[in-house]
Design a protein around this motif. Structure first.
Motif, PDB file in Angstrom:
ATOM      1  N   ASN A  37     -18.036  44.974 -29.210  1.00  0.00           N
ATOM      2  CA  ASN A  37     -19.336  45.779 -28.961  1.00  0.00           C
ATOM      3  C   ASN A  37     -18.971  47.400 -29.118  1.00  0.00           C
ATOM      4  N   SER A  38     -19.749  48.222 -29.316  1.00  0.00           N
ATOM      5  CA  SER A  38     -19.424  49.413 -29.519  1.00  0.00           C
ATOM      6  C   SER A  38     -20.672  50.300 -28.744  1.00  0.00           C
ATOM      7  N   ASN A  39     -20.301  51.020 -27.513  1.00  0.00           N
ATOM      8  CA  ASN A  39     -21.292  51.847 -26.961  1.00  0.00           C
ATOM      9  C   ASN A  39     -20.452  53.095 -26.275  1.00  0.00           C
ATOM     10  N   ILE A  40     -20.579  54.297 -27.173  1.00  0.00           N
ATOM     11  CA  ILE A  40     -19.756  55.462 -26.421  1.00  0.00           C
ATOM     12  C   ILE A  40     -20.905  56.457 -25.217  1.00  0.00           C
ATOM     13  N   GLN A  41     -20.081  56.463 -24.226  1.00  0.00           N
ATOM     14  CA  GLN A  41     -20.989  57.043 -23.191  1.00  0.00           C
ATOM     15  C   GLN A  41     -22.329  56.293 -22.918  1.00  0.00           C
ATOM     16  N   GLY A  42     -22.164  55.278 -23.197  1.00  0.00           N
ATOM     17  CA  GLY A  42     -23.776  54.395 -23.090  1.00  0.00           C
ATOM     18  C   GLY A  42     -24.693  54.469 -24.062  1.00  0.00           C
ATOM     19  N   THR A  43     -24.577  55.376 -25.011  1.00  0.00           N
ATOM     20  CA  THR A  43     -25.606  55.414 -25.968  1.00  0.00           C
ATOM     21  C   THR A  43     -25.662  54.434 -27.154  1.00  0.00           C
ATOM     22  N   HIS A  44     -26.850  54.303 -27.568  1.00  0.00           N
ATOM     23  CA  HIS A  44     -26.766  53.640 -29.021  1.00  0.00           C
ATOM     24  C   HIS A  44     -25.942  52.157 -28.995  1.00  0.00           C
ATOM     25  N   PRO A  45     -26.227  51.202 -28.175  1.00  0.00           N
ATOM     26  CA  PRO A  45     -25.302  50.234 -28.072  1.00  0.00           C
ATOM     27  C   PRO A  45     -25.410  49.277 -29.301  1.00  0.00           C
ATOM     28  N   VAL A  46     -24.287  48.909 -30.089  1.00  0.00           N
ATOM     29  CA  VAL A  46     -24.335  48.236 -31.153  1.00  0.00           C
ATOM     30  C   VAL A  46     -23.192  47.063 -31.081  1.00  0.00           C
ATOM     31  N   ALA A  47     -23.062  46.256 -32.059  1.00  0.00           N
ATOM     32  CA  ALA A  47     -22.117  45.282 -31.987  1.00  0.00           C
ATOM     33  C   ALA A  47     -21.919  45.052 -33.467  1.00  0.00           C
ATOM     34  N   ALA A  48     -20.795  44.404 -33.745  1.00  0.00           N
ATOM     35  CA  ALA A  48     -20.314  43.970 -35.152  1.00  0.00           C
ATOM     36  C   ALA A  48     -19.439  42.622 -35.244  1.00  0.00           C
ATOM     37  N   CYS A  49     -19.845  41.724 -36.195  1.00  0.00           N
ATOM     38  CA  CYS A  49     -19.336  40.557 -36.145  1.00  0.00           C
ATOM     39  C   CYS A  49     -18.655  40.615 -37.647  1.00  0.00           C
TER      40      CYS A  49
ATOM     41  N   GLY B 109     -14.413  37.962 -18.963  1.00  0.00           N
ATOM     42  CA  GLY B 109     -15.802  38.502 -18.697  1.00  0.00           C
ATOM     43  C   GLY B 109     -16.718  38.094 -20.093  1.00  0.00           C
ATOM     44  N   GLN B 110     -16.141  38.633 -21.020  1.00  0.00           N
ATOM     45  CA  GLN B 110     -16.789  38.607 -22.361  1.00  0.00           C
ATOM     46  C   GLN B 110     -16.905  37.333 -23.048  1.00  0.00           C
ATOM     47  N   LEU B 111     -15.903  36.567 -22.637  1.00  0.00           N
ATOM     48  CA  LEU B 111     -15.500  35.185 -22.965  1.00  0.00           C
ATOM     49  C   LEU B 111     -16.689  34.324 -22.448  1.00  0.00           C
ATOM     50  N   SER B 112     -16.803  34.450 -20.949  1.00  0.00           N
ATOM     51  CA  SER B 112     -17.820  33.535 -20.078  1.00  0.00           C
ATOM     52  C   SER B 112     -19.399  34.015 -20.914  1.00  0.00           C
ATOM     53  N   SER B 113     -19.540  35.336 -21.219  1.00  0.00           N
ATOM     54  CA  SER B 113     -20.967  35.638 -21.541  1.00  0.00           C
ATOM     55  C   SER B 113     -21.277  34.897 -22.830  1.00  0.00           C
ATOM     56  N   SER B 114     -20.243  34.900 -23.832  1.00  0.00           N
ATOM     57  CA  SER B 114     -20.270  34.213 -25.217  1.00  0.00           C
ATOM     58  C   SER B 114     -20.710  32.744 -25.110  1.00  0.00           C
ATOM     59  N   LEU B 115     -19.935  32.204 -24.034  1.00  0.00           N
ATOM     60  CA  LEU B 115     -20.031  30.762 -23.529  1.00  0.00           C
ATOM     61  C   LEU B 115     -21.408  30.122 -23.246  1.00  0.00           C
ATOM     62  N   LYS B 116     -22.285  31.357 -22.517  1.00  0.00           N
ATOM     63  CA  LYS B 116     -23.536  31.062 -22.277  1.00  0.00           C
ATOM     64  C   LYS B 116     -24.417  30.683 -23.365  1.00  0.00           C
ATOM     65  N   SER B 117     -24.332  31.572 -24.291  1.00  0.00           N
ATOM     66  CA  SER B 117     -25.136  31.504 -25.594  1.00  0.00           C
ATOM     67  C   SER B 117     -24.703  30.206 -26.475  1.00  0.00           C
ATOM     68  N   LEU B 118     -23.479  29.769 -26.420  1.00  0.00           N
ATOM     69  CA  LEU B 118     -23.061  28.626 -27.254  1.00  0.00           C
ATOM     70  C   LEU B 118     -23.560  27.610 -26.325  1.00  0.00           C
TER      71      LEU B 118
ATOM     72  N   PRO C 124     -25.391  50.615 -20.898  1.00  0.00           N
ATOM     73  CA  PRO C 124     -24.052  49.786 -21.350  1.00  0.00           C
ATOM     74  C   PRO C 124     -23.884  48.766 -20.406  1.00  0.00           C
ATOM     75  N   ASP C 125     -23.945  47.423 -20.885  1.00  0.00           N
ATOM     76  CA  ASP C 125     -23.555  46.255 -20.237  1.00  0.00           C
ATOM     77  C   ASP C 125     -22.879  45.313 -21.765  1.00  0.00           C
ATOM     78  N   ASP C 126     -21.671  45.412 -21.318  1.00  0.00           N
ATOM     79  CA  ASP C 126     -20.656  44.848 -22.485  1.00  0.00           C
ATOM     80  C   ASP C 126     -20.906  43.251 -22.575  1.00  0.00           C
ATOM     81  N   PHE C 127     -21.122  42.677 -21.138  1.00  0.00           N
ATOM     82  CA  PHE C 127     -21.387  41.097 -21.142  1.00  0.00           C
ATOM     83  C   PHE C 127     -22.488  40.483 -21.491  1.00  0.00           C
ATOM     84  N   ALA C 128     -23.775  41.473 -21.059  1.00  0.00           N
ATOM     85  CA  ALA C 128     -25.018  41.060 -21.689  1.00  0.00           C
ATOM     86  C   ALA C 128     -25.065  41.322 -23.064  1.00  0.00           C
ATOM     87  N   SER C 129     -24.625  42.225 -23.760  1.00  0.00           N
ATOM     88  CA  SER C 129     -24.692  42.771 -25.141  1.00  0.00           C
ATOM     89  C   SER C 129     -23.882  41.555 -25.932  1.00  0.00           C
ATOM     90  N   MET C 130     -22.850  41.165 -25.555  1.00  0.00           N
ATOM     91  CA  MET C 130     -22.096  40.058 -26.205  1.00  0.00           C
ATOM     92  C   MET C 130     -22.787  38.719 -26.156  1.00  0.00           C
TER      93      MET C 130
END
Length: 599
Positions: free
Chosen positions: A393-405, A464-473, A429-435
């Motif tokens: 995940n990338s969001n600097i100072q909470g602006t324009h949240p994006v993610a990369a794969c 935290g990020q791992l648990s969020s990803s598991l929800k989607s799987l 900016p919510d890393d867990f929900a974004s992931m």
């Protein structure tokens, strides 16, 4: 005879066993402290390793040889493997013929380099794995001692009968003319004794002898001769300095170490004499039945000692091995002895790395298979991770949240498969929900389009990020179909689902390096997208500040001028062509006024 019956009647003694198939072809040779226990274990255990299961299925007949000691069993096993070369035994392949230094058994012995060992009573030292080392040692000997190079039969009778005449070597000072009786046998043999000591690594006696001779010449005022002897002492000292000096107290010892991967093992051997390493050799062994390092090291020690004709009574090794009663096995814990074992292990690892580099060029498929096999083992996976995907995940100072794969195939980046994600459903900016969002979107799409799924997902982040990803799987029904891990930044700890204790991989391991490469590549790719998005946003935002200018005008301007900067630098006439006079006035005045106010 029935196999079960054959096993029942085996003796509980040390010995060697041989397995044969239905065609009476030898399959495997092994040694055992207790024949009955060892052979029984093949038929009572559930073997995880596939080749061992195949071997057991093929065994139709068992033969055994009982011996007195474990040492005898080791030697017999080694000889039978070399003789029959069974399919399921590892073998130290080495088709090189290494050179030896020979002191010929004859009057006025010659000293020379040879690759042929003839059992005629002559002394052979070696073999030398480096021809350069052997030649350097021989050159040193020839510099120090005047030896004959001819192959004449210098018997007393032939010399008395004046059968031979001195050759050019005598006239240029490389020989003392033993063929004409100009050098006596005792003087020559004293030189041979000194040469024997030097070859064995014992320079002390030779240096002492030369020093005494130099002092005698000096007393007799023969300074020219004394200088010649001093030069020889310097030669000896220089050669000794180039030898890897360990500790003068460590003498006549063999050192062995081993390093392994899934398919191969690498064994290093040092021969130490009088505190110096006088021989070094590393062998590569291909595993056949998932053998342990202990089994492979025991087999290698016997084979290498035979090959290098070692008579040392003590060996240093990194862990305990069973070699019988005749050899003292030392596992050093500290000091110079420990350092020499560590040096041996370092040499084995260097050799392994060199092989990897060669393999990468010559046999890339084997290189990829080895890395994938190692990752499967290190990360405790059920299959090789040929296809890996990593999210960041990338969001600097909470602006324009994006993610990369990012996607790796066979351990290498597959850039055409990289993907960017703009976060759509998460506010702020919510890393867990974004992931959770990007993992769901990625694998929902792969499922919908029936595209291949990865064998491993790597999440940049901790629990935290791992648990969020598991929800989607879980929602997608993929939890048990794809392995997933999280890598935390601080200590590079690796987290697994439902396991609070992280895994720490060796910092130098290739598996960790690939995961770090994945994580860094995902971070780079994500930051690049984020930067571009912020940049575009900043430019558009500036045009939006111009009073009386709507979205359609902004689109028209950017379409024509390509950037807000070019709009700011454009002439009034050019802007007018695109958006008309009234809007052109507003745009031109905005930038013109801005420029003037800065002044």
């Amino acid at each position: 005879m029935d196999l079960k019956l054959q096993i029942k009647v085996l003796p509980s003694k040390p010995g060697v066993y041989q397995y044969y198939d239905k065609d009476d072809v030898i399959l495997y040779v092994g040694k055992a402290k207790n024949l009955k226990k060892r052979v029984s274990s093949y038929f009572t255990k559930n073997h995880e390793y596939g080749k061992t299961r195949v071997l057991v299925k093929k065994i139709a007949r068992i033969e055994h040889i009982v011996v007195n000691t474990e040492t005898d069993a080791l030697l017999l096993e080694n000889n039978l493997i070399k003789k029959y070369q069974p399919r399921y035994n590892v073998m130290l392949k080495d088709d090189k013929t290494y050179p030896w230094i020979c002191i010929k058994k004859e009057r006025f012995p010659r000293v020379f380099l040879t690759r042929n060992v003839i059992k005629d009573g002559s002394e052979y030292f070696g073999p030398y794995t480096s021809v350069r080392t052997a030649k350097a040692l021989l050159d040193l000997i020839k510099e120090l001692y005047l030896l004959r190079s001819c192959n004449y039969d210098l018997s007393e009778k032939n010399i008395e009968n004046e059968k031979y005449k001195v050759c050019l070597d005598y006239h240029i000072g490389n020989c003392k003319g033993a063929c004409e009786g100009l050098q006596n046998i005792e003087d020559y043999n004293n030189d041979i004794v000194a040469i024997r000591n030097i070859i064995k690594g014992n320079f002390k006696e030779a240096i002492k002898s030369f020093h005494n001779l130099m002092m005698n010449y000096a007393k007799e005022m023969e300074f020219e001769e004394a200088q010649k002897i001093k030069e020889k002492i310097d030669l000896l000292a220089n050669y000794q300095a180039k030898s890897t000096v360990v500790n003068p107290a460590i003498s006549n010892v063999d050192v062995f170490s081993i390093t392994s991967d899934e398919s191969y093992s690498y064994i290093n051997f040092f021969k130490i004499s009088n505190g110096s390493i006088i021989q070094s050799h590393t062998s590569e062994i291909k595993k056949k039945l998932n053998e342990t390092d202990k089994e492979l090291l025991e087999l290698s020690i016997v084979e290498i000692r035979q090959r290098f004709n070692s008579q040392s009574k003590e060996i240093f090794v990194p862990f305990k091995v069973d070699l019988g009663e005749d050899i003292k096995v030392t596992v050093p814990k500290l000091g110079d002895k420990k350092r020499i074992v560590d040096l041996s292990l370092r040499n084995a690892k260097y050799f392994r790395q060199e092989k990897f580099k060669q393999m990468k060029i010559v046999d890339p498929d084997r290189h990829v298979k080895r890395i994938m096999s190692q990752m499967k083992k290190d990360l405790r996976l059920s299959e090789e991770p040929r296809h890996i995907e990593c999210f960041d995940n990338s969001n600097i100072q909470g602006t324009h949240p994006v993610a990369a794969c990012v996607v790796f195939k066979d351990g290498k980046p597959s850039k055409k498969d990289y993907r960017h994600f703009n976060i759509k459903t998460v506010e702020g900016p919510d890393d867990f929900a974004s992931m959770e969002e990007v993992v769901f979107r990625r694998y929902k799409r792969l499922q919908d389009e029936d595209l291949p799924l990865p064998q491993l997902i790597v999440i940049d982040g901790g629990k935290g990020q791992l648990s969020s990803s598991l929800k989607s799987l879980d929602v997608l029904g993929l939890r048990n179909k794809i392995a997933i891990i999280g890598i935390a930044k601080r200590l590079e700890e690796i987290y697994y689902p439902d396991d609070p204790v992280p895994l720490y991989l060796d910092k130098k391991s290739e598996s960790l390096k690939i995961i770090q490469f994945l994580r860094n590549e995902a971070h780079r790719f994500g930051i690049t997208h984020h930067r571009n998005k912020r940049s575009k946003s900043a430019l558009v935002t500036e045009l939006e500040q111009i009073p009386g200018i709507g979205k359609q005008t902004i689109v028209s301007l950017l379409k024509y001028f390509k950037s807000a900067k070019r709009v700011s630098e454009a002439k009034f006439e050019d802007i007018e062509k695109v958006v008309g006079k009234s809007r052109a006035v507003k745009v031109f005045d905005y930038y013109h006024h801005k420029t003037n106010s800065k002044k």
